[in-house]
Structure formats: C-alpha cells, structure tokens
Design a protein around this motif. Sequence first.
Motif, PDB file in Angstrom:
ATOM      1  N   LYS A 180      -3.065  -8.255   4.047  1.00  0.00           N
ATOM      2  CA  LYS A 180      -2.992  -7.414   5.243  1.00  0.00           C
ATOM      3  C   LYS A 180      -4.629  -7.315   5.531  1.00  0.00           C
ATOM      4  CE  LYS A 180      -1.837  -4.431   8.269  1.00  0.00           C
ATOM      5  NZ  LYS A 180      -1.188  -4.807   9.660  1.00  0.00           N
ATOM      6  N   THR A 209      -0.784 -10.696   7.767  1.00  0.00           N
ATOM      7  CA  THR A 209      -0.783  -9.787   8.842  1.00  0.00           C
ATOM      8  C   THR A 209      -1.962  -9.343   9.134  1.00  0.00           C
ATOM      9  OG1 THR A 209      -0.025  -7.967   7.678  1.00  0.00           O
ATOM     10  CG2 THR A 209       1.648  -9.212   8.478  1.00  0.00           C
ATOM     11  N   HIS A 242      -0.670   1.455   2.128  1.00  0.00           N
ATOM     12  CA  HIS A 242      -0.669   0.343   1.311  1.00  0.00           C
ATOM     13  C   HIS A 242      -1.126   0.508  -0.196  1.00  0.00           C
ATOM     14  CE1 HIS A 242      -0.377  -1.688   4.927  1.00  0.00           C
ATOM     15  NE2 HIS A 242      -1.192  -1.296   5.600  1.00  0.00           N
TER      16      HIS A 242
END
Length: 281
Positions: A180, A209, A242
């Motif tokens: 990420k 992403t 996260h």
Amino acid sequence: MAHATIHVGFTVPHLLRGASRIFPTHSALVVLRHSAFCYCTVNGTIKSKRKMDHLDRTANNFRQEVISQAKVCGITNESKTVKRLRLAIANKDFTFKAGQWVDFFIPGVSVVGGFSICSSPGLLEREGILELAVKHTAHPPAHWIHTECTLDSEVALRVGADLQGYQEGKRNGYKMGTVKLYYSAKNTSELLFKKNILGLMNAFPGKITCRFHVTQQSSQICKELQPHVTERRISEKDLEKHVSKDTLWYICGPPPMIESISKLLSNIGVPRNCVFFEKWW
C-alpha cells in the motif's frame, strides 16, 4: 527534499537482510509493501547529515568494485524540479539489484554524487540502459545534471549497497505480499512516476494499491487520477487501519516529515523495529 515516502509492507520474510535506498522524490509517500527500494535504518533518533559529503555519509556501505563509463542518451523532465537521466552503460560486467544507488562521477566536478536507480535491472539486461531521477538542488552533481548535462555527456558509475529482493517462485518458496503506497505532493504534476504506479496497480490488482495525496492543487485533477486522489495530507486515520504484527513501514522524505510520520506511527502502536526510513540527506 520536498517529497516524503512511507512504505508499509505485509508478510515480508527476509526483507531486511541488506541495505538499499529509495529514489529521491520530493513529496510525502506512505507505502505498504513486500519489498523496499530505499537505504533503510531502524527508526531511532534522526540526525540530519545534509552538510556531509555523499562519500562520507556512505563510507561504511558496501560498494561493487566495478566502475563503468556511461553516456547520457536521454534526458526527460519528470516534473519542474526533477529530471530523469537515461544512461547507456559501457561495461558489460556492470550489474545492480533493485534498490541500489550509484556513486556518480562527473569529469571536472570534484564532488561525487549519490543517486538512486529508478529503472529495473531488466532494462539494463535488455538494453544496457540505467535510469536515475534527480531533484534540482545546489549540490554540485545535481546542479550539473540540471544545468550542464547534455545528450552524449560522459560520466562514470559505481553501484552502492542494496536491499536483497526475493522473487516469487518455487525455488525459494517466497510468495508476494501486499503493498500500500501513500504518496503526497503539492500537486499532481509533482507526483513522479504516477503512470508507472497506476500501471503496477493494474498489473497486480489487490497486491499493489496507491492513494495519492495532494495538498495545494489549484487545477482540475485528470479523470485517470481522480479515483486515486485525496486532497489533503496523509493522516493518522489513513494509516491506523493498516497496523498489524505483519506490517512493515518504510518512510522516505525530508527529515521533518520522517520525524512527524515516525511519531504518528508510534502514537498508533507501531513498534519501532517495524519502521524504517531512508538516510539520503
């Protein structure tokens, strides 16, 4: 620097068995990833070394013995302040791994530069080409690149330390984790390599992403980027979802940004031994 980067990686076995460097961008970036392209150190007291010469800063880092002549075969403006330099490598024995940097020797310039490689080892193998992304500063090597370097200019390169990468495959049993990226800049024109990043997102859906953050955007954001852009700074709320025992965090940017994000990560419970930052200042 004006960019900053935080990389957060999940399920990353063997990742930290070396040293490497992140390309010197000039925005704020947070990445969750399974591999790193930065010269990392465990998060601790951050002391700026801006006044030190590149060779002094990296004196204790491993270097390859091979020094290769190279010729500039392409110069591209990635943004108003960053040039991408394309170099044809003369020495067939010259190699590097993803994440390494080069000592950059310029005829007539006594100061040695240190720049992260922004192209893949595959490009060197296929075409004999290596690429660098260099921010405009008053530092003599960077200043030379932005003001005097031309096509066919000749320089010399030597590869510095690297962070070992592990490819997904049957031989080593490594499986790709997830990445990420939080990438922040003043505006979308300063989001370097955005097309490359979008390409990686499309090539590895669910694995890679990115969220682009812009803080001073005055023009309309293009349709291609709109779904991935947030018009504010990276916040604690963005990162806290996260946090897990399997997440590694990689930060790249100016010292104040690294200090700020490091403190933020500490506030949301991220252990210090899971946070790494580049030392390229």
